[in-house]
Design a protein around this motif. Structure first.
Motif, PDB file in Angstrom:
ATOM      1  N   GLN A 249       0.932  -1.095   0.075  1.00  0.00           N
ATOM      2  CA  GLN A 249      -0.017   0.123  -0.019  1.00  0.00           C
ATOM      3  C   GLN A 249       1.140   1.262   0.020  1.00  0.00           C
ATOM      4  N   GLU A 250       2.026   1.193   0.785  1.00  0.00           N
ATOM      5  CA  GLU A 250       2.670   2.386   0.809  1.00  0.00           C
ATOM      6  C   GLU A 250       3.544   2.487  -0.570  1.00  0.00           C
ATOM      7  N   GLN A 251       4.063   1.494  -1.237  1.00  0.00           N
ATOM      8  CA  GLN A 251       4.541   1.588  -2.597  1.00  0.00           C
ATOM      9  C   GLN A 251       3.630   2.170  -3.673  1.00  0.00           C
ATOM     10  N   ALA A 252       2.253   1.760  -3.367  1.00  0.00           N
ATOM     11  CA  ALA A 252       1.311   2.114  -4.395  1.00  0.00           C
ATOM     12  C   ALA A 252       1.340   3.768  -4.712  1.00  0.00           C
ATOM     13  N   LEU A 253       1.315   4.479  -3.471  1.00  0.00           N
ATOM     14  CA  LEU A 253       1.485   5.974  -3.524  1.00  0.00           C
ATOM     15  C   LEU A 253       2.698   6.250  -4.447  1.00  0.00           C
ATOM     16  N   GLN A 254       3.801   5.507  -4.123  1.00  0.00           N
ATOM     17  CA  GLN A 254       5.004   5.936  -4.781  1.00  0.00           C
ATOM     18  C   GLN A 254       4.921   5.856  -6.376  1.00  0.00           C
ATOM     19  N   MET A 255       4.191   4.804  -6.869  1.00  0.00           N
ATOM     20  CA  MET A 255       4.257   4.525  -8.262  1.00  0.00           C
ATOM     21  C   MET A 255       2.910   5.013  -8.922  1.00  0.00           C
ATOM     22  N   ALA A 256       2.167   5.932  -8.309  1.00  0.00           N
ATOM     23  CA  ALA A 256       0.847   6.547  -8.819  1.00  0.00           C
ATOM     24  C   ALA A 256       1.281   7.944  -9.684  1.00  0.00           C
ATOM     25  N   ALA A 257       0.814   7.666 -10.658  1.00  0.00           N
ATOM     26  CA  ALA A 257       0.569   9.026 -11.694  1.00  0.00           C
ATOM     27  C   ALA A 257      -0.061  10.125 -10.905  1.00  0.00           C
ATOM     28  N   ARG A 258       0.151  11.555 -11.598  1.00  0.00           N
ATOM     29  CA  ARG A 258      -0.848  12.497 -11.149  1.00  0.00           C
ATOM     30  C   ARG A 258      -2.260  12.043 -11.346  1.00  0.00           C
ATOM     31  N   GLN A 259      -3.041  12.429 -10.383  1.00  0.00           N
ATOM     32  CA  GLN A 259      -4.473  11.977 -10.349  1.00  0.00           C
ATOM     33  C   GLN A 259      -4.566  10.583 -10.307  1.00  0.00           C
ATOM     34  N   GLY A 260      -3.433   9.948 -10.074  1.00  0.00           N
ATOM     35  CA  GLY A 260      -3.862   8.405 -10.107  1.00  0.00           C
ATOM     36  C   GLY A 260      -4.713   7.843  -8.892  1.00  0.00           C
ATOM     37  N   ARG A 261      -5.474   6.884  -9.053  1.00  0.00           N
ATOM     38  CA  ARG A 261      -6.230   6.146  -8.054  1.00  0.00           C
ATOM     39  C   ARG A 261      -5.609   4.828  -7.547  1.00  0.00           C
ATOM     40  N   ILE A 262      -5.952   4.849  -6.361  1.00  0.00           N
ATOM     41  CA  ILE A 262      -5.214   3.670  -5.496  1.00  0.00           C
ATOM     42  C   ILE A 262      -6.260   2.982  -4.884  1.00  0.00           C
ATOM     43  N   SER A 263      -6.245   1.716  -5.088  1.00  0.00           N
ATOM     44  CA  SER A 263      -7.343   0.775  -4.462  1.00  0.00           C
ATOM     45  C   SER A 263      -6.716  -0.102  -3.446  1.00  0.00           C
ATOM     46  N   PHE A 264      -7.053   0.250  -2.083  1.00  0.00           N
ATOM     47  CA  PHE A 264      -6.586  -0.832  -0.891  1.00  0.00           C
ATOM     48  C   PHE A 264      -7.536  -2.010  -1.106  1.00  0.00           C
ATOM     49  N   PHE A 265      -7.298  -2.894  -2.050  1.00  0.00           N
ATOM     50  CA  PHE A 265      -8.433  -3.871  -2.125  1.00  0.00           C
ATOM     51  C   PHE A 265      -8.150  -4.879  -0.932  1.00  0.00           C
ATOM     52  N   GLY A 266      -6.979  -5.370  -0.665  1.00  0.00           N
ATOM     53  CA  GLY A 266      -6.797  -6.538   0.439  1.00  0.00           C
ATOM     54  C   GLY A 266      -6.565  -5.796   1.750  1.00  0.00           C
ATOM     55  N   GLY A 267      -7.493  -6.305   2.694  1.00  0.00           N
ATOM     56  CA  GLY A 267      -7.264  -5.742   3.914  1.00  0.00           C
ATOM     57  C   GLY A 267      -5.899  -6.042   4.675  1.00  0.00           C
ATOM     58  N   LEU A 268      -5.606  -5.502   5.707  1.00  0.00           N
ATOM     59  CA  LEU A 268      -4.571  -5.605   6.527  1.00  0.00           C
ATOM     60  C   LEU A 268      -4.663  -6.544   7.768  1.00  0.00           C
ATOM     61  N   PRO A 269      -3.743  -7.175   8.280  1.00  0.00           N
ATOM     62  CA  PRO A 269      -4.140  -8.015   9.461  1.00  0.00           C
ATOM     63  C   PRO A 269      -4.653  -6.887  10.657  1.00  0.00           C
ATOM     64  N   LYS A 270      -5.516  -7.369  11.252  1.00  0.00           N
ATOM     65  CA  LYS A 270      -6.044  -6.602  12.459  1.00  0.00           C
ATOM     66  C   LYS A 270      -5.220  -6.123  13.471  1.00  0.00           C
ATOM     67  N   ASP A 271      -4.116  -6.656  13.659  1.00  0.00           N
ATOM     68  CA  ASP A 271      -3.108  -6.479  14.681  1.00  0.00           C
ATOM     69  C   ASP A 271      -2.016  -5.523  14.295  1.00  0.00           C
ATOM     70  N   ASN A 272      -1.944  -5.193  12.701  1.00  0.00           N
ATOM     71  CA  ASN A 272      -1.064  -4.403  12.195  1.00  0.00           C
ATOM     72  C   ASN A 272      -1.629  -3.586  10.912  1.00  0.00           C
ATOM     73  N   PRO A 273      -2.910  -2.662  11.191  1.00  0.00           N
ATOM     74  CA  PRO A 273      -3.276  -1.980  10.098  1.00  0.00           C
ATOM     75  C   PRO A 273      -3.009  -0.687   9.846  1.00  0.00           C
ATOM     76  N   ILE A 274      -1.720  -0.176  10.440  1.00  0.00           N
ATOM     77  CA  ILE A 274      -1.400   1.187  10.279  1.00  0.00           C
ATOM     78  C   ILE A 274      -0.152   1.231   9.411  1.00  0.00           C
ATOM     79  N   ILE A 275      -0.308   2.138   8.436  1.00  0.00           N
ATOM     80  CA  ILE A 275       0.738   2.312   7.448  1.00  0.00           C
ATOM     81  C   ILE A 275       1.126   3.901   7.268  1.00  0.00           C
TER      82      ILE A 275
END
Length: 346
Positions: A249-275
């Protein structure tokens, strides 16, 4: 009848249970295929707060009608059907606004109701009330129809991320969901689709089937650098993280074009959901980050249509077909990444 029942984390059994009887508003089906997913593996290992055991598992369901309740109309024995997994209430403020995927009263097959890893299943009246029992189109097999449920979730995600003609799309994760994302993005007119995966063997298996424009192994190269090279430094229009990975998810922001859209489709483990998110990157590049949570009954119907028309082929993604008495073995196959899609045929 035989059924796969969850009793406790690590305790899933194939056992004999009474054949169910439909209530007045229910439909009873003979299950022909119930496909597996990573969620089934998680439930078998860790359970789920909505599951009160014992519970028959399985939520990617297709079969044929064998009996209808006294109050049911429009369905007859022999009808071939696909069943939604997520059941919205159809009455709350969100449902009335057409936002059925985020219904706060949502229930699910295999969680609140008995699932499809069984020879027979009762489709509850609540499913019929929201048009969640779909006729399988002619020419579509039961196994393919069972894949309509995950495809419906993928469709919801791509609608929210506005995948469309001319887009460069990155899909992170090469499991069955990632493969469906690649194929649906093409069907929606994407110019190029790139597939990113950490596991080389899994990447090669998936890429051999869905033929992305580039297959990038994140364990061997920096996926952000690779996407920027492939797009001449511009970045991708849409990045879909079809993996439970905060790093992705963090890398997704780095590879996005201007006005890019990022889908957090897969959820994260409930004990480590913070990025960590670079807010200025979102601000100055006008990026959009969207979630994706399951599917609506309408998405399921559209997924069946996409399969029937050949817009999104799925039969070759079903790499394993196993009988009910091998269902627990199937969870191991899925967990080890040895398959794309595993379907159970009771």
């Amino acid at each position: 009848m035989k059924a796969v029942r969850f009793h406790a984390p690590g305790d899933v059994r194939i056992e004999d249970v009474p054949e169910p009887t439909p209530g007045p508003g229910d439909v009873k089906i003979r299950v022909r295929n119930c496909s597996t997913c990573g969620t089934d593996v998680k439930i078998s290992k860790f359970g789920h707060h909505h599951i009160h055991p014992p519970r028959v598992m399985g939520h990617e369901i297709a079969g044929e009608v064998v009996e209808t309740g006294a109050e049911v109309t429009g369905w007859t024995p022999g009808d071939r059907v696909q069943v939604i997994a997520a059941i919205p209430c159809g009455k709350c403020a969100e449902c009335r606004r057409g936002r059925m995927t985020v219904c706060p009263n949502q229930e699910s097959m295999g969680y609140h109701y008995e699932g499809g890893f069984a020879q027979y299943l009762v489709v509850p009246a609540k499913v019929l009330a929201v048009d969640g029992l779909n006729r399988i189109p002619e020419g579509v097999g039961f196994a393919e129809a069972s894949v309509a449920e995950p495809l419906a979730c993928v469709l919801n995600g791509q609608e929210l991320a506005r995948v469309g003609p001319g887009d460069d799309v990155v899909v992170v994760g090469s499991g069955p969901i990632g493969c469906l994302h690649v194929r649906l993005a093409r069907a929606r007119g994407a110019a190029r689709v790139f597939l990113v995966e950490l596991n080389r063997a899994r990447l090669d298996l998936a890429a051999g089937l869905v033929n992305p424009d580039a297959a990038i192994c994140g364990a061997e190269v920096d996926p952000v650098d690779e996407i920027l090279k492939l797009t001449d430094g511009r970045g991708a229009d849409v990045i879909i993280t079809a993996a439970a990975s905060g790093a992705a998810q963090e890398q997704a922001l780095q590879m996005a074009a201007r006005q890019g859209r990022i889908s957090f489709f897969g959820g994260l483990p409930k004990d480590n959901p913070i990025i960590s998110v670079d807010s200025n990157l979102v601000h100055y590049r006008e990026l959009t980050i969207v979630g994706a949570n399951g599917s609506s009954p309408a998405h399921n119907a559209e997924a069946l249509r996409l399969i029937a028309t050949g817009s999104v082929p799925v039969s070759d993604l079903i790499t394993h077909r196993l009988p009910l008495d091998q269902a627990i073995d199937a969870f191991g196959v899925v967990a080890r990444g040895e398959a794309i899609k595993v379907t159970i045929e009771p």
